[in-house]
Structures are given as structure tokens and as C-alpha cells.
Scaffold this motif. Structure first.
Motif, PDB file in Angstrom:
ATOM      1  N   ARG A  54      46.412  23.491 -17.489  1.00 28.11           N
ATOM      2  CA  ARG A  54      47.183  22.397 -16.955  1.00 28.11           C
ATOM      3  C   ARG A  54      47.932  21.978 -18.914  1.00 28.11           C
ATOM      4  NH1 ARG A  54      44.543  16.681 -16.816  1.00 28.11           N
ATOM      5  NH2 ARG A  54      42.830  17.518 -18.862  1.00 28.11           N
ATOM      6  N   ALA A  55      49.024  21.373 -18.511  1.00 30.20           N
ATOM      7  CA  ALA A  55      49.736  20.331 -19.333  1.00 30.20           C
ATOM      8  C   ALA A  55      49.280  18.839 -19.875  1.00 30.20           C
ATOM      9  CB  ALA A  55      50.907  20.208 -18.793  1.00 30.20           C
ATOM     10  N   GLU A  56      48.325  19.136 -20.964  1.00 33.58           N
ATOM     11  CA  GLU A  56      48.492  18.389 -22.019  1.00 33.58           C
ATOM     12  C   GLU A  56      49.995  17.200 -22.128  1.00 33.58           C
ATOM     13  OE1 GLU A  56      45.104  19.084 -23.676  1.00 33.58           O
ATOM     14  OE2 GLU A  56      43.531  19.507 -22.234  1.00 33.58           O
ATOM     15  N   LEU A  57      50.560  16.658 -21.403  1.00 33.12           N
ATOM     16  CA  LEU A  57      52.318  16.407 -22.023  1.00 33.12           C
ATOM     17  C   LEU A  57      51.366  14.869 -23.615  1.00 33.12           C
ATOM     18  CD1 LEU A  57      53.648  16.574 -19.208  1.00 33.12           C
ATOM     19  CD2 LEU A  57      53.524  17.515 -21.437  1.00 33.12           C
ATOM     20  N   LEU A  58      51.627  14.769 -24.319  1.00 36.40           N
ATOM     21  CA  LEU A  58      51.754  13.397 -25.858  1.00 36.40           C
ATOM     22  C   LEU A  58      52.951  13.101 -26.027  1.00 36.40           C
ATOM     23  CD1 LEU A  58      48.320  14.506 -27.637  1.00 36.40           C
ATOM     24  CD2 LEU A  58      48.715  12.822 -25.697  1.00 36.40           C
ATOM     25  N   ALA A  59      53.758  12.157 -25.680  1.00 35.53           N
ATOM     26  CA  ALA A  59      55.159  12.283 -26.176  1.00 35.53           C
ATOM     27  C   ALA A  59      55.069  10.308 -26.489  1.00 35.53           C
ATOM     28  CB  ALA A  59      55.914  12.368 -25.235  1.00 35.53           C
ATOM     29  N   LEU A  60      56.108   9.642 -26.648  1.00 33.32           N
ATOM     30  CA  LEU A  60      56.666   8.804 -27.117  1.00 33.32           C
ATOM     31  C   LEU A  60      57.183   8.176 -25.630  1.00 33.32           C
ATOM     32  CD1 LEU A  60      58.258   8.160 -30.217  1.00 33.32           C
ATOM     33  CD2 LEU A  60      56.041   8.347 -30.231  1.00 33.32           C
ATOM     34  N   ARG A  61      56.734   7.000 -25.260  1.00 29.77           N
ATOM     35  CA  ARG A  61      57.804   6.449 -24.454  1.00 29.77           C
ATOM     36  C   ARG A  61      59.251   5.912 -23.917  1.00 29.77           C
ATOM     37  NH1 ARG A  61      53.810   2.348 -25.223  1.00 29.77           N
ATOM     38  NH2 ARG A  61      52.513   2.121 -23.427  1.00 29.77           N
ATOM     39  N   GLY A  62      59.677   6.916 -23.297  1.00 33.66           N
ATOM     40  CA  GLY A  62      61.523   7.153 -23.552  1.00 33.66           C
ATOM     41  C   GLY A  62      61.702   8.740 -23.835  1.00 33.66           C
ATOM     42  N   GLY A  63      60.925   9.118 -24.229  1.00 36.02           N
ATOM     43  CA  GLY A  63      61.213  10.633 -24.976  1.00 36.02           C
ATOM     44  C   GLY A  63      60.539  12.077 -23.893  1.00 36.02           C
ATOM     45  N   TYR A  64      60.719  12.845 -24.666  1.00 36.99           N
ATOM     46  CA  TYR A  64      60.213  14.193 -23.909  1.00 36.99           C
ATOM     47  C   TYR A  64      59.253  15.043 -23.900  1.00 36.99           C
ATOM     48  CZ  TYR A  64      65.002  13.555 -21.549  1.00 36.99           C
ATOM     49  OH  TYR A  64      66.158  13.605 -20.637  1.00 36.99           O
ATOM     50  N   SER A  65      58.424  15.614 -23.438  1.00 40.68           N
ATOM     51  CA  SER A  65      57.358  16.336 -23.674  1.00 40.68           C
ATOM     52  C   SER A  65      57.765  17.624 -23.178  1.00 40.68           C
ATOM     53  CB  SER A  65      56.012  15.861 -23.644  1.00 40.68           C
ATOM     54  OG  SER A  65      55.097  16.966 -23.906  1.00 40.68           O
ATOM     55  N   ALA A  66      56.995  18.852 -23.773  1.00 38.33           N
ATOM     56  CA  ALA A  66      57.740  19.948 -23.036  1.00 38.33           C
ATOM     57  C   ALA A  66      56.709  21.537 -23.358  1.00 38.33           C
ATOM     58  CB  ALA A  66      59.291  21.047 -23.710  1.00 38.33           C
ATOM     59  N   PHE A  67      57.191  22.003 -22.041  1.00 40.54           N
ATOM     60  CA  PHE A  67      55.099  22.894 -22.177  1.00 40.54           C
ATOM     61  C   PHE A  67      55.774  24.283 -21.522  1.00 40.54           C
ATOM     62  CE2 PHE A  67      55.094  20.347 -18.461  1.00 40.54           C
ATOM     63  CZ  PHE A  67      54.959  21.119 -17.768  1.00 40.54           C
ATOM     64  N   GLN A  68      55.454  25.073 -21.615  1.00 35.05           N
ATOM     65  CA  GLN A  68      56.018  26.816 -20.997  1.00 35.05           C
ATOM     66  C   GLN A  68      55.247  27.129 -20.176  1.00 35.05           C
ATOM     67  OE1 GLN A  68      57.487  29.324 -23.669  1.00 35.05           O
ATOM     68  NE2 GLN A  68      56.247  28.381 -25.048  1.00 35.05           N
ATOM     69  N   VAL A  69      55.604  27.545 -18.791  1.00 35.87           N
ATOM     70  CA  VAL A  69      54.501  27.892 -17.831  1.00 35.87           C
ATOM     71  C   VAL A  69      54.591  29.853 -17.715  1.00 35.87           C
ATOM     72  CG1 VAL A  69      53.574  28.434 -15.010  1.00 35.87           C
ATOM     73  CG2 VAL A  69      54.399  26.120 -16.899  1.00 35.87           C
ATOM     74  N   SER A  70      54.175  30.367 -17.702  1.00 35.83           N
ATOM     75  CA  SER A  70      54.366  31.934 -17.758  1.00 35.83           C
ATOM     76  C   SER A  70      53.072  33.109 -16.627  1.00 35.83           C
ATOM     77  CB  SER A  70      53.978  32.613 -19.535  1.00 35.83           C
ATOM     78  OG  SER A  70      53.807  33.763 -19.925  1.00 35.83           O
ATOM     79  N   PHE A  71      53.935  33.112 -15.823  1.00 37.81           N
ATOM     80  CA  PHE A  71      54.013  33.947 -14.708  1.00 37.81           C
ATOM     81  C   PHE A  71      53.306  35.679 -15.328  1.00 37.81           C
ATOM     82  CE2 PHE A  71      55.668  29.807 -13.589  1.00 37.81           C
ATOM     83  CZ  PHE A  71      54.838  29.221 -12.899  1.00 37.81           C
TER      84      PHE A  71
END
Length: 126
Positions: A25-42
């Protein structure tokens, strides 16, 4: 079909189906109003079609396409955040926007998606 959630800063390759940094699963950390990114490899989907549906997240969706790397001049040993292979090879490094509900045909042993999640200004902190 198998999948792994891979951090956005990890190079992914169309012929690799396991990443030591990968998680379920993704663990997202980011500032409010920002973006957090991750990849999902199938993986284990050769010749299949993947239908992309994302619910409950305000995000931008991309498919990573493989591009050829013909040489790596000046790189004699693996460096952090650099592709870690001897050329020639393919690396997932081209973002193609996709929409929720799109179907993607697997062209190799894996398909990798890149998700940019928008964090609301009023998101609760940890």
C-alpha cells in the motif's frame, strides 16, 4: 497478476517484477495543498489488458512508458537516483496521461502507473 507500490523516486523497468522498496500500500506524506506521488507496478500480466479505476483519491493518473537508454557515459558504478544498469536497457521514464476507466494493454512483463495525489488544504495532520 501481482502488484507492488513503489516510491516515486525509484527507477522502474519494464522487465523487472520485484522491487525491494515495494510495498502492498502507499504511504503518503505531503504538505497540505501539495501533491504526493507513487508508482504501482503490475506484473504477470503479459498480453493482458488492465482496466484502471481509482476511487476516493483526487489524483492525476499516468502510465509510465519505457524508453531506451543506449549509453551511460561517466557512470562507472551505481549511484542513488540513477538507472542502475549497464546500457543498453529500457527504463520507465515517460509519463503519458490516462483517465479513470482507461484500459491499458500490457506490452511486456509489467505495466507501471504513476499517481499524483492532491492533498487538500484542510487535510488532517498526523
Amino acid at each position: 497478476m501481482k502488484y507492488q507500490v513503489v516510491p516515486s523516486c525509484v527507477w522502474t523497468y519494464p522487465d523487472i517484477d520485484y522491487y525491494p522498496e515495494g510495498k502492498e500500500r502507499a504511504e503518503l506524506l505531503a504538505l497540505r495543498g501539495g501533491y504526493s506521488a507513487f508508482q504501482v507496478s503490475f506484473s504477470d500480466i503479459a498480453g493482458s489488458e488492465l482496466a484502471v479505476f481509482v476511487e476516493g483519491l483526487d489524483c492525476e493518473l499516468y502510465r509510465l512508458l519505457a524508453i531506451p537508454v543506449e549509453s551511460c557515459p561517466g557512470i562507472e558504478e551505481p549511484l542513488p537516483h540513477f538507472p542502475e544498469r549497464k546500457a543498453p536497457f529500457l527504463v520507465n521514464d515517460c509519463l503519458v496521461p490516462i483517465s479513470n476507466g482507461d484500459k491499458i494493454k500490457a506490452e511486456g512483463v509489467s505495466v507501471t502507473l504513476y499517481l499524483c495525489v492532491k492533498v487538500p488544504y484542510d487535510a488532517k495532520g498526523i
